[in-house]
Design an enzyme around this catalytic site. Structure first.
Site, PDB file in Angstrom:
ATOM      1  N   GLU B  24     -60.277  27.687 -28.092  1.00 30.58           N
ATOM      2  CA  GLU B  24     -59.282  27.791 -27.015  1.00 30.58           C
ATOM      3  C   GLU B  24     -59.756  28.925 -26.108  1.00 30.58           C
ATOM      4  OE1 GLU B  24     -55.350  27.761 -28.792  1.00 30.58           O
ATOM      5  OE2 GLU B  24     -55.867  26.021 -30.012  1.00 30.58           O
ATOM      6  N   HIS B 120     -53.157  31.242 -26.521  1.00 26.74           N
ATOM      7  CA  HIS B 120     -53.557  29.896 -26.953  1.00 26.74           C
ATOM      8  C   HIS B 120     -53.659  28.944 -25.767  1.00 26.74           C
ATOM      9  CE1 HIS B 120     -53.229  30.323 -31.374  1.00 26.74           C
ATOM     10  NE2 HIS B 120     -52.437  31.326 -31.046  1.00 26.74           N
ATOM     11  N   GLU B 182     -48.915  30.061 -24.749  1.00 31.72           N
ATOM     12  CA  GLU B 182     -49.641  28.772 -24.887  1.00 31.72           C
ATOM     13  C   GLU B 182     -49.759  28.160 -23.505  1.00 31.72           C
ATOM     14  OE1 GLU B 182     -51.519  26.153 -26.942  1.00 31.72           O
ATOM     15  OE2 GLU B 182     -49.995  26.832 -28.378  1.00 31.72           O
TER      16      GLU B 182
END
Lengths: 334, 334
Positions: B24, B120, B182
């Site tokens: 990631e 993330h 995220e």
């Protein structure tokens, strides 16, 4: 070329390959689906004059959902790699490439299948691309035109890697004719319905075309825009760590096949600076930010566009085909 | 709550973590960039009242550009896994999780850093999400509101996984406060400028907020929409091979946080059939077609949305903080 119709040999055997890269999932699931459909047809004992071989090229990589296990399978099909000595501890893909060459080839041999269509995905916004080693393979180029007409909503390009048959390295080079069908954008390890469906429809039209061609239909000539690969450009990298220090510039990201001019923004460094394209010729970028090419040192590739005239074609008659075979046999004897 | 201002302890130590999943890449490159910037600041011997710890969580996975080497690091931070016996041949990530717990924690201990922000990426079209275990952690929720206001062009949601502190499994659970930031969509193994920049700006605003909070500013109360995770839905699978037999339906793909109603299309099988959502309550889908969740049996997750009122907050005075510490010490002695 004028109105002359070029007569080409029949294409009785076609291979459709998926999973050459184990994490490019559209091809994996499409070949599995075609294998299921084939099983049903066989149960019905229906006749299919065209022999279509469905191949899952790299089952170990598929199982691990990785591009490859030891080395990139789709770089293993050069004449040298297929025919050199093979050590006991050879990488898995070297062994597998020989199995595939035995099934679909041997490469360069009259026994090879007539057409290999190898299915790939890219994270780049490339739509549907044919990637081939020839800009005068009328079979591949007519199939391409057929798909363009049948699927007008899908952006479609023909990419030409100008490499000799001996040096050509990919699975599709094993067939008498061959091309990679590359579709994106789709993250590796993911299957997206729209990309899967475009691939499925593309393969159906490709097989339809071969059946129509084999039946004797004449296909009119015309032109195809060919993107010939000129060079690759790597990411800017830290001289010590070799880590990349910039990403594709937001103005270039997802703009595959949009002309890149000298001094256009090309990269954005992680500290926010814009780096510009320093070439001295406008070229067409493609494979922009392809995941698998970070390790190969390719941030994008650049192509020159050219319009190629292709002749009308039709399948050879039985007589022509027979004559050709004899000619080939006498060449072999010389 | 009314007009009452809740006083909360200072946040002198913040950790920003990237590469918890090694492929990631926004977080990997952002933390590397922050480490470079920190080095420059240290060379200038400038004073920074806030201690910001930059952490690359899973260097081995980063090096291989994989999510993890042996097991998912971001599932290793439960109380049980951190404190159980550890065999000699323990998976790399089990060993690494203890190192991280020693550096940033210990989890649940007063020595733990005050705030962990773990970076993330997702292949899902989720914009910028906070993922947290609490819907009443006023620190995380105020930071979220601050980012919402400062970055109005970025779609932003607060996701709540309703799990106790002991059962919480992710790296951010090691801090006194913590959340995963995220951001998507971005293919794993790829860095996209727009996603990288959103993360960079988000982290800057987060750190700004902490500095302003520590300086004594009062933050007004208000409300936050919280998406509480209710359940996961797996792909349809072949009963024998366990291979998936359908992809996310094109009408659902990329529509994270758009309400899914009973009988809405949900999957499209590889043969072309539409499968519908069979739940009996409209819910909000997220993590739609996240690459890493194929192996976890999650095609998408579903959430219920709720509006949560959050109080005005400010940092505790020195006196309050002192009193708290004494209270804590006497609790420890009991």
């Amino acid at each position: 070329m004028g109105n002359k119709v070029v007569c080409l040999p029949r294409l009785p055997r076609v291979a459709v390959c998926g999973g050459t890269h184990g994490n490019e999932l559209s091809g994996v699931y499409l070949v599995r689906e075609l294998l299921k459909a084939e099983k049903k047809v066989m149960e019905k004992e229906e006749e299919e004059p065209l022999s279509v071989l469905m191949v899952l090229s790299n089952p170990r990589a598929m199982q691990q959902c990785r591009r490859y296990v030891d080395t990139d399978l789709n770089r293993c099909f050069t004449h040298a790699k297929l025919n050199g000595p093979i050590p006991d501890d050879a990488p898995y893909e070297i062994i597998r490439s020989r199995e595939l060459n035995a099934t679909l080839g041997p490469k360069g041999n009259p026994e090879a299948v007539d057409l290999v269509c190898d299915l790939h995905n890219t994270t780049a916004n490339m739509g549907l691309c044919f990637i081939a080693y020839s800009d005068c393979d009328w079979i591949c180029m007519h199939i391409f035109r057929h798909l363009q007409r049948q699927m007008p909503d899908v952006p479609m390009r023909y990419i030409h890697f100008d490499v000799s048959n001996k040096e050509s390295y990919s699975l599709d080079s094993v067939g008498k004719h061959g091309f990679a069908m590359e579709i994106g954008p789709q993250p590796h390890g993911v299957v997206r319905s729209n990309i899967y469906t475009a691939m499925k429809v593309g393969v159906q039209h490709m097989l339809d075309w071969v059946r129509i061609f084999n039946s004797g239909t004449i296909f009119e000539g015309g032109c195809v825009d060919v993107f010939t690969m000129i060079k690759h450009i790597d990411y800017p990298r830290d001289s010590e760590t070799r880590n990349i220090t910039a990403a594709i510039h937001p103005q270039v990201q997802d703009r595959d096949f949009c002309l890149l001019h000298p001094e256009d923004p090309l990269f954005q460094t992680f500290s926010g600076e814009t780096l510009r394209y320093k070439g001295n010729e406008p070229l067409y970028p493609f494979f922009i930010n392809e995941c698998a090419y970070y390790e190969k040192g390719i941030a994008l590739s650049l192509a020159r566009k050219r319009r190629v005239m292709i002749p009308a074609i039709r399948v050879q008659t039985e007589q022509q085909q027979q004559a050709n075979k004899q000619e080939f046999a006498s060449e072999e004897e010389e």
